[in-house]
Structures are given as structure tokens and as C-alpha cells.
Design a protein around this motif. Structure first.
Motif, short mmCIF file in Angstrom:
data_model
loop_
_atom_site.label_atom_id
_atom_site.label_comp_id
_atom_site.label_asym_id
_atom_site.label_seq_id
_atom_site.Cartn_x
_atom_site.Cartn_y
_atom_site.Cartn_z
N PHE A 121 0.83 -1.20 0.00
CA PHE A 121 0.00 0.00 0.00
C PHE A 121 0.87 1.26 0.00
CE2 PHE A 121 -2.49 -3.23 2.31
CZ PHE A 121 -3.71 -3.16 1.64
N GLN A 122 0.21 2.39 -0.19
CA GLN A 122 0.77 3.69 0.14
C GLN A 122 0.13 4.10 1.47
OE1 GLN A 122 1.25 6.40 -3.48
NE2 GLN A 122 -0.31 4.98 -4.22
N TRP A 123 0.90 4.77 2.32
CA TRP A 123 0.47 4.93 3.71
C TRP A 123 0.22 6.38 4.08
CZ3 TRP A 123 -0.54 0.41 6.08
CH2 TRP A 123 0.04 -0.74 5.54
N VAL A 124 -0.91 6.62 4.74
CA VAL A 124 -1.26 7.95 5.25
C VAL A 124 -1.47 7.82 6.75
CG1 VAL A 124 -2.95 9.82 5.20
CG2 VAL A 124 -2.31 8.64 3.07
N GLY A 125 -0.68 8.53 7.53
CA GLY A 125 -0.80 8.39 8.97
C GLY A 125 0.42 8.92 9.69
N PRO A 126 0.61 8.45 10.94
CA PRO A 126 -0.21 7.44 11.62
C PRO A 126 -1.50 8.02 12.17
CG PRO A 126 1.56 8.16 13.05
CD PRO A 126 1.79 8.85 11.74
N LEU A 127 -2.47 7.13 12.40
CA LEU A 127 -3.74 7.53 12.99
C LEU A 127 -3.75 7.16 14.48
CD1 LEU A 127 -6.15 6.27 10.16
CD2 LEU A 127 -5.38 8.61 10.57
N ALA A 128 -3.60 5.89 14.78
CA ALA A 128 -3.57 5.42 16.17
C ALA A 128 -2.59 4.26 16.23
CB ALA A 128 -4.97 5.00 16.61
N SER A 129 -2.60 3.53 17.31
CA SER A 129 -1.72 2.36 17.40
C SER A 129 -2.43 1.24 18.14
CB SER A 129 -0.40 2.70 18.12
OG SER A 129 -0.66 3.11 19.45
N ILE A 130 -2.04 0.02 17.84
CA ILE A 130 -2.62 -1.13 18.52
C ILE A 130 -1.55 -1.82 19.36
CG2 ILE A 130 -4.47 -1.60 16.88
CD1 ILE A 130 -2.69 -3.72 15.60
N ARG A 131 -2.01 -2.39 20.48
CA ARG A 131 -1.12 -3.14 21.38
C ARG A 131 -1.46 -4.62 21.23
NH1 ARG A 131 -0.78 -0.84 27.26
NH2 ARG A 131 1.36 -1.61 27.04
N TRP A 132 -0.51 -5.37 20.74
CA TRP A 132 -0.71 -6.79 20.48
C TRP A 132 -0.72 -7.52 21.82
CZ3 TRP A 132 2.13 -8.69 15.50
CH2 TRP A 132 2.06 -7.69 14.51
N THR A 133 -1.90 -8.02 22.19
CA THR A 133 -2.10 -8.53 23.54
C THR A 133 -2.64 -9.96 23.51
OG1 THR A 133 -2.65 -6.28 24.27
CG2 THR A 133 -3.25 -8.09 25.75
N LEU A 134 -2.11 -10.79 24.38
CA LEU A 134 -2.63 -12.13 24.59
C LEU A 134 -3.49 -12.12 25.85
CD1 LEU A 134 0.51 -14.29 23.76
CD2 LEU A 134 -1.61 -14.19 22.44
N PHE A 135 -4.76 -12.51 25.70
CA PHE A 135 -5.69 -12.58 26.82
C PHE A 135 -5.90 -14.04 27.23
CE2 PHE A 135 -6.81 -8.43 25.16
CZ PHE A 135 -7.10 -7.69 26.32
N ALA A 136 -6.07 -14.24 28.53
CA ALA A 136 -6.46 -15.54 29.06
C ALA A 136 -7.83 -15.42 29.72
CB ALA A 136 -5.43 -16.03 30.08
N ALA A 137 -8.50 -16.54 29.93
CA ALA A 137 -9.81 -16.54 30.58
C ALA A 137 -9.67 -16.05 32.03
CB ALA A 137 -10.39 -17.94 30.54
N PRO A 138 -10.76 -15.54 32.60
CA PRO A 138 -10.70 -15.01 33.98
C PRO A 138 -10.19 -16.02 35.01
CG PRO A 138 -12.74 -14.34 32.92
CD PRO A 138 -12.08 -15.31 31.99
N ASP A 139 -10.53 -17.30 34.83
CA ASP A 139 -10.12 -18.31 35.81
C ASP A 139 -8.85 -19.05 35.42
OD1 ASP A 139 -11.13 -19.65 33.65
OD2 ASP A 139 -12.49 -20.96 34.78
N SER A 140 -8.18 -18.58 34.36
CA SER A 140 -6.95 -19.24 33.91
C SER A 140 -5.78 -18.88 34.80
CB SER A 140 -6.65 -18.81 32.47
OG SER A 140 -5.37 -19.24 32.07
N ASP A 141 -4.87 -19.83 34.98
CA ASP A 141 -3.65 -19.57 35.77
C ASP A 141 -2.43 -19.38 34.87
OD1 ASP A 141 -3.30 -22.14 34.84
OD2 ASP A 141 -3.04 -23.07 36.81
#
Length: 266
Positions: A121-141
Motif C-alpha cells: 500500500f501507500q500509507w497515510v498516517g499514523p492515525l492510532a496504534s494497537i497493542r498486540w495482547t494475549l488474553f487468558a480466561a478469567p479463571d486461567s492460571d
């Protein structure tokens, strides 16, 4: 009867004026018409709250007024500083991604700008940013100190997502869906061990799809700026005007006001 000399001179002057006006009208009619720029952009996004939000309750929308969120407001602000008309639609990400790449004056947001995508692509920005996150379930250890610790765990992602594609390319066990909506439920049901998504997006998607709360962000492993990705078939001079439009919106405080409204900081 002789015509008075003074009347003759006046008549001659009048004829000259008429000839001059006629010549002026001819020149104006022969000159090329200056028209407003009629370039029209087709801009796509996906349902990805809070960055892009469907107001229809569905994962697609046909009109700008049916699309809310951080990035649509930013794109609207930059387009207001250009001479271009545009239409904005919400579609499935993988479809929109392929479609935009193949068509002139098409664009896609908010698109993570990565090395793998740089030449696409050709790029126009930046606009915002994302944080690459790994989520676990609430009861996960599950506890992660690094991304390497996620090797051997089953991870939920969705098709065409930059984070999902990255993990797949590195050999992680990622199962994909067409959209992200099913993944919070898969996580709490124990069908997967982790879910990869943006740090802001994850809790919102979980809440809106199953009223799931308490997901645990166990690792943030990368942060990537997001842009308006413009088809390579588009004239670079046009893309430069888009960037200038964003720069103006940033300089006059519009972009900061949007960020402040959504509480995402600078």
C-alpha cells in the motif's frame, strides 16, 4: 446632410467597445474550464471497536453515518482538508483488504503498518496504534513472561488479522475464525488457551458478544502504528494530499481532540 464630426467619433468608440466585449466573450468561451477535483475515494473499514464501530448492530455498513469510532472520525477529519469526495463502508476485513489493493482511489483503515505489508500500500498516517495482547480466561492460571512462553498453547485469532498472521508465521498454534466475535466465548469455554487481539478491543468485544468480563491480559508483545492504507494504483500526488490533510488536522488540534474524547492519549 453631413453627420456631425463629434457623433461620428462617438459611434466609432461604441463600435470598438462592442468589438472588445465580443472578443473578450470569445476568449472566455475558448479558454479551458477550471473544474473542482472530481476524484472520489472508496474507503473501507471493519467492525473493530473502539477504533471502528458499527452502528447498525451488524458487521457491515453502507454509509458513513452508520460507522463510528476513533479511526472514522480521524479519516473524516483528514478528508475534510482535501478536495476529494468519498464514501465509507464497513466490510469483512479479509474481503476489504483484497479489494482495496486491486482498485485505484481505494483505501482501508485502520491498517497496521508492518514490514510485511509495507510494499502492498501507500500509507497515510499514523492515525492510532494497537497493542498486540494475549488474553487468558478469567479463571486461567496462565502466566507469560515472553511470547516464547506461549509456544504449545492454543491461541484464538481471526482471518486476515495482522497479529494472527504474525503468530502463524512464527509457528504458533493459532486457530482462526472469520471475525473476532466468537473468540471470547471460545476462550471462556476452554476451547483455546489464549486470544490474541488489541488491548482496547479485547474487553469491548468480549462484553458485547456474550457479556464476558474479567479477561486477563497476560502479555503485551508488540505495539504497531495504524494508518490509512491506500491502493498502490492511486496517484502518489493524490496520496500526498491525503497526508497533508491529516497533517493539517493534527496541527489544528482536531486529531488530539478525537484521541482525548476516546481516552486513548497521544
Amino acid at each position: 446632410m453631413a453627420i456631425p464630426t463629434g457623433f461620428g467619433r462617438a459611434g466609432s468608440a461604441a463600435r470598438k467597445i462592442r468589438l472588445g466585449l465580443a472578443l473578450l466573450m470569445f476568449c472566455l468561451s475558448a479558454a479551458p474550464t477550471v473544474r473542482a477535483d472530481d476524484t472520489r475515494f472508496h474507503i473501507f473499514t471493519e467492525n473493530y471497536p473502539p477504533y471502528n464501530v458499527s452502528k447498525t448492530g451488524k458487521n457491515f455498513a453502507h454509509k458513513r453515518e452508520d460507522i463510528g469510532g476513533i479511526c472514522p472520525e480521524m479519516v473524516e477529519a483528514l478528508m475534510a482538508n482535501t478536495p476529494y469526495k468519498y464514501e465509507m463502508k464497513m466490510r469483512d476485513w479479509s474481503f476489504a483488504y483484497r479489494w482495496v489493493k486491486e482498485h485505484k482511489n481505494h483505501a482501508l483503515f485502520c491498517t497496521a503498518r508492518t514490514d510485511e505489508r509495507e510494499d502492498q500500500f501507500q500509507w497515510v498516517g499514523p492515525l492510532a496504534s494497537i497493542r498486540w495482547t494475549l488474553f487468558a480466561a478469567p479463571d486461567s492460571d496462565i502466566q507469560l513472561n515472553s511470547l516464547e512462553d506461549a509456544k504449545g498453547l492454543k491461541i484464538a485469532g481471526y482471518k486476515g488479522d495482522v497479529m494472527t498472521d504474525y503468530l502463524l508465521s512464527k509457528g504458533y498454534d493459532v486457530t482462526t475464525t472469520v471475525t473476532d466475535e466468537q473468540n471470547p466465548r471460545r476462550l471462556v469455554l476452554g476451547q483455546v488457551d489464549l486470544w490474541v487481539t488489541d488491548g482496547l478491543v479485547g474487553p469491548m468485544v468480549a462484553k458485547e458478544n456474550g457479556d464476558i468480563t474479567g479477561l486477563r491480559p497476560v502479555l503485551v508483545f508488540r505495539e504497531t502504528p495504524m494508518y490509512l492504507a491506500v491502493s498502490n494504483k492511486t496517484d502518489p500526488a493524490v496520496v500526498a494530499k491525503l497526508q497533508a490533510g491529516l497533517d493539517k488536522a493534527r496541527k489544528d488540534g482536531t486529531i488530539d481532540a478525537i484521541k482525548k474524547h476516546y481516552g486513548i492519549g497521544n
